[in-house]
Motif scaffolding. Sequence first.
Motif, PDB file in Angstrom:
ATOM      1  N   LEU A  14       0.807  -1.222   0.000  1.00  0.00           N
ATOM      2  CA  LEU A  14       0.000   0.000   0.000  1.00  0.00           C
ATOM      3  C   LEU A  14       0.838   1.268   0.000  1.00  0.00           C
ATOM      4  O   LEU A  14       0.279   2.368  -0.005  1.00  0.00           O
ATOM      5  CB  LEU A  14      -0.931   0.013   1.228  1.00  0.00           C
ATOM      6  N   LEU A  15       2.152   1.153   0.050  1.00  0.00           N
ATOM      7  CA  LEU A  15       3.095   2.249   0.288  1.00  0.00           C
ATOM      8  C   LEU A  15       2.998   2.720   1.730  1.00  0.00           C
ATOM      9  O   LEU A  15       3.990   2.936   2.404  1.00  0.00           O
ATOM     10  CB  LEU A  15       2.873   3.434  -0.665  1.00  0.00           C
ATOM     11  N   ALA A  16       1.785   2.889   2.231  1.00  0.00           N
ATOM     12  CA  ALA A  16       1.574   3.303   3.622  1.00  0.00           C
ATOM     13  C   ALA A  16       1.677   2.096   4.555  1.00  0.00           C
ATOM     14  O   ALA A  16       1.483   0.951   4.147  1.00  0.00           O
ATOM     15  CB  ALA A  16       0.212   3.961   3.771  1.00  0.00           C
ATOM     16  N   ARG A  17       1.972   2.362   5.815  1.00  0.00           N
ATOM     17  CA  ARG A  17       2.070   1.303   6.823  1.00  0.00           C
ATOM     18  C   ARG A  17       0.684   0.751   7.146  1.00  0.00           C
ATOM     19  O   ARG A  17      -0.290   1.500   7.259  1.00  0.00           O
ATOM     20  CB  ARG A  17       2.699   1.870   8.098  1.00  0.00           C
ATOM     21  N   TYR A  18       0.594  -0.569   7.285  1.00  0.00           N
ATOM     22  CA  TYR A  18      -0.689  -1.157   7.686  1.00  0.00           C
ATOM     23  C   TYR A  18      -0.435  -2.438   8.479  1.00  0.00           C
ATOM     24  O   TYR A  18       0.641  -3.034   8.425  1.00  0.00           O
ATOM     25  CB  TYR A  18      -1.585  -1.433   6.474  1.00  0.00           C
ATOM     26  N   GLY A  19      -1.449  -2.846   9.222  1.00  0.00           N
ATOM     27  CA  GLY A  19      -1.362  -4.063  10.026  1.00  0.00           C
ATOM     28  C   GLY A  19      -2.715  -4.409  10.610  1.00  0.00           C
ATOM     29  O   GLY A  19      -3.682  -3.638  10.506  1.00  0.00           O
ATOM     30  N   ARG A  20      -2.795  -5.559  11.234  1.00  0.00           N
ATOM     31  CA  ARG A  20      -4.062  -6.014  11.800  1.00  0.00           C
ATOM     32  C   ARG A  20      -4.528  -5.066  12.907  1.00  0.00           C
ATOM     33  O   ARG A  20      -3.729  -4.514  13.665  1.00  0.00           O
ATOM     34  CB  ARG A  20      -3.908  -7.420  12.383  1.00  0.00           C
ATOM     35  N   TRP A  21      -5.840  -4.892  12.997  1.00  0.00           N
ATOM     36  CA  TRP A  21      -6.455  -4.073  14.057  1.00  0.00           C
ATOM     37  C   TRP A  21      -7.570  -4.872  14.703  1.00  0.00           C
ATOM     38  O   TRP A  21      -8.370  -5.528  14.010  1.00  0.00           O
ATOM     39  CB  TRP A  21      -7.016  -2.776  13.471  1.00  0.00           C
ATOM     40  N   SER A  22      -7.611  -4.846  16.038  1.00  0.00           N
ATOM     41  CA  SER A  22      -8.688  -5.501  16.788  1.00  0.00           C
ATOM     42  C   SER A  22      -9.271  -4.510  17.781  1.00  0.00           C
ATOM     43  O   SER A  22      -8.566  -3.622  18.293  1.00  0.00           O
ATOM     44  CB  SER A  22      -8.159  -6.736  17.543  1.00  0.00           C
ATOM     45  N   ALA A  23     -10.534  -4.669  18.049  1.00  0.00           N
ATOM     46  CA  ALA A  23     -11.225  -3.757  18.959  1.00  0.00           C
ATOM     47  C   ALA A  23     -10.601  -3.809  20.350  1.00  0.00           C
ATOM     48  O   ALA A  23     -10.194  -4.867  20.836  1.00  0.00           O
ATOM     49  CB  ALA A  23     -12.701  -4.116  19.032  1.00  0.00           C
ATOM     50  N   ASN A  24     -10.498  -2.634  20.964  1.00  0.00           N
ATOM     51  CA  ASN A  24      -9.979  -2.519  22.320  1.00  0.00           C
ATOM     52  C   ASN A  24     -11.095  -2.802  23.321  1.00  0.00           C
ATOM     53  O   ASN A  24     -12.221  -2.311  23.176  1.00  0.00           O
ATOM     54  CB  ASN A  24      -9.418  -1.092  22.520  1.00  0.00           C
ATOM     55  N   ALA A  25     -10.751  -3.580  24.335  1.00  0.00           N
ATOM     56  CA  ALA A  25     -11.762  -3.909  25.351  1.00  0.00           C
ATOM     57  C   ALA A  25     -12.275  -2.664  26.057  1.00  0.00           C
ATOM     58  O   ALA A  25     -13.411  -2.640  26.573  1.00  0.00           O
ATOM     59  CB  ALA A  25     -11.176  -4.890  26.364  1.00  0.00           C
ATOM     60  N   ASN A  26     -11.453  -1.625  26.114  1.00  0.00           N
ATOM     61  CA  ASN A  26     -11.864  -0.377  26.776  1.00  0.00           C
ATOM     62  C   ASN A  26     -12.680   0.531  25.864  1.00  0.00           C
ATOM     63  O   ASN A  26     -13.102   1.618  26.274  1.00  0.00           O
ATOM     64  CB  ASN A  26     -10.621   0.380  27.267  1.00  0.00           C
ATOM     65  N   GLY A  27     -12.881   0.083  24.632  1.00  0.00           N
ATOM     66  CA  GLY A  27     -13.701   0.862  23.711  1.00  0.00           C
ATOM     67  C   GLY A  27     -12.920   1.962  23.018  1.00  0.00           C
ATOM     68  O   GLY A  27     -11.756   2.205  23.288  1.00  0.00           O
ATOM     69  N   GLY A  28     -13.570   2.622  22.067  1.00  0.00           N
ATOM     70  CA  GLY A  28     -12.962   3.699  21.300  1.00  0.00           C
ATOM     71  C   GLY A  28     -13.928   4.157  20.233  1.00  0.00           C
ATOM     72  O   GLY A  28     -15.075   3.696  20.163  1.00  0.00           O
ATOM     73  N   VAL A  29     -13.464   5.069  19.387  1.00  0.00           N
ATOM     74  CA  VAL A  29     -14.341   5.622  18.349  1.00  0.00           C
ATOM     75  C   VAL A  29     -14.814   4.536  17.391  1.00  0.00           C
ATOM     76  O   VAL A  29     -16.011   4.431  17.094  1.00  0.00           O
ATOM     77  CB  VAL A  29     -13.609   6.734  17.570  1.00  0.00           C
ATOM     78  N   LEU A  30     -13.878   3.724  16.881  1.00  0.00           N
ATOM     79  CA  LEU A  30     -14.262   2.678  15.935  1.00  0.00           C
ATOM     80  C   LEU A  30     -15.100   1.596  16.602  1.00  0.00           C
ATOM     81  O   LEU A  30     -16.053   1.074  15.996  1.00  0.00           O
ATOM     82  CB  LEU A  30     -13.010   2.063  15.300  1.00  0.00           C
ATOM     83  N   GLU A  31     -14.762   1.299  17.840  1.00  0.00           N
ATOM     84  CA  GLU A  31     -15.538   0.294  18.574  1.00  0.00           C
ATOM     85  C   GLU A  31     -16.983   0.762  18.757  1.00  0.00           C
ATOM     86  O   GLU A  31     -17.928  -0.051  18.661  1.00  0.00           O
ATOM     87  CB  GLU A  31     -14.901   0.032  19.936  1.00  0.00           C
ATOM     88  N   SER A  32     -17.154   2.054  18.992  1.00  0.00           N
ATOM     89  CA  SER A  32     -18.511   2.583  19.180  1.00  0.00           C
ATOM     90  C   SER A  32     -19.336   2.526  17.901  1.00  0.00           C
ATOM     91  O   SER A  32     -20.572   2.566  17.937  1.00  0.00           O
ATOM     92  CB  SER A  32     -18.436   4.039  19.669  1.00  0.00           C
ATOM     93  N   LEU A  33     -18.639   2.420  16.759  1.00  0.00           N
ATOM     94  CA  LEU A  33     -19.331   2.308  15.475  1.00  0.00           C
ATOM     95  C   LEU A  33     -19.571   0.850  15.080  1.00  0.00           C
ATOM     96  O   LEU A  33     -20.096   0.574  14.003  1.00  0.00           O
ATOM     97  CB  LEU A  33     -18.518   3.002  14.384  1.00  0.00           C
ATOM     98  N   GLY A  34     -19.175  -0.072  15.948  1.00  0.00           N
ATOM     99  CA  GLY A  34     -19.449  -1.483  15.726  1.00  0.00           C
ATOM    100  C   GLY A  34     -18.321  -2.273  15.102  1.00  0.00           C
ATOM    101  O   GLY A  34     -18.490  -3.461  14.808  1.00  0.00           O
TER     102      GLY A  34
END
Length: 418
Positions: A193-213
């Motif tokens: 992708l040229l840009a850095r990327y890697g796996r992402w998993s929801a944080n148990a403490n929640g966050g913006v993306l977690e709040s969106l499901g």
Amino acid sequence: MASREHSQHQNQTTRKVPLFPLLSLVCFVSIFAVLSSIRKISVPSRPHSKSFEFRRSSGSGRRSPGESCDFSDGRWIYDPNSPARYNNTCKEIFKGWNCISGNKFNGRALVKWRWQPKHCDLPPFDPVRFLQMYRDTSIGFVGDSLNRNMFVSLFCSLKQVSSEVKKWRPAGADRGFTFLQYNLTLAYHRTNLLARYGRWSANANGGVLESLGYKEGYRVDVDIPDSTWAEALSFHDILIFNTGHWWWAPSKFDPTKSPMLFFEKGQPVVPPVLPDVGLDMALKHMAMFVENRTQPGAIKFFRTQSPRHFEGGDWDQGGSCNREKPLLPVQVEKLFSVKNNGTNVEARLVNQHLYKVLKGLGFHILDITHMSEFRADAHPSAAGGKKHDDCMHWCLPGITDTWNDLFIEQLNTVKFRS
């Protein structure tokens, strides 16, 4: 008597007068001749740096040095006498791309087709001359496996005439070699992708993306370059970038199960955006990173998208590419037209993003898309006993040899103009 002497003196004076303009004329002509001879002496040009000493190449077709040409507008001509640049024993050829060793039915015939632009010639490059011209130079290919395809083609072409090679992987490169006699280095830096990327998993403490499901996916930092090439800019004199295939790869970045989640300045982009928007963001940041970090005098190319030729479905849906010869123009439009929104539409879609973002920046566009759209016959397909047809990469020897002809012709033109 006095009168006669006066007359004689007057006559003598009259005879002497023309000598002055005559002498003046002689002096003027002499000075002019000296100046003319000086002007004919060639004045040495400003010396180039050692790594970029450019020597004009002969045999550049009908074009004058520095004259531009639209190499993308042309057709493939069958030339039964066209030899392969190198043979299938070049060890750097990935097994899945070696169509001769893999017994593809047209593995030897596909190199007999030559690209002929409409208004100029694209001569095959001379590997010996190239090594001589770019002595003490480092060339980096930065991108996905299609850039490796191109890198291997160039390496095997040069290895055919200069066998004294040492393996060396500079600045995070996946593969690299130095041609010792010429101190010329080729390296391939793998980045999807040229840009850095890697796996992402929801944080148990929640966050913006977690709040969106969102529960899992791939985090893509659009403003951070992949570590495989970030340090390469201070090393290479010539760079060839590409990206595109992975941005339209639902088998890797499933929009439901493992979507691409874009981050900028360490924070998630909210609301989340689709991959095409993320591609624009990443391209802008990566292009500016390259502009700011490359060494003075470095030459930067961005290669356009390499087309796929899956027919009858995508790679995991029984798609295949069993053509024996290049497509006709009407077949090309049917397969790649954005209006048709077919399986292989990604090539032209990606190019729209590339041209939009790179406009006005210091990149030279290496346009290989249209010439490659005709070559449905030049993919490995099922050669070597693949489970799925490979209609994305290219056979070696093969069409990426022509990509390198174009790359080197444009590189020589850039150097001549500079």
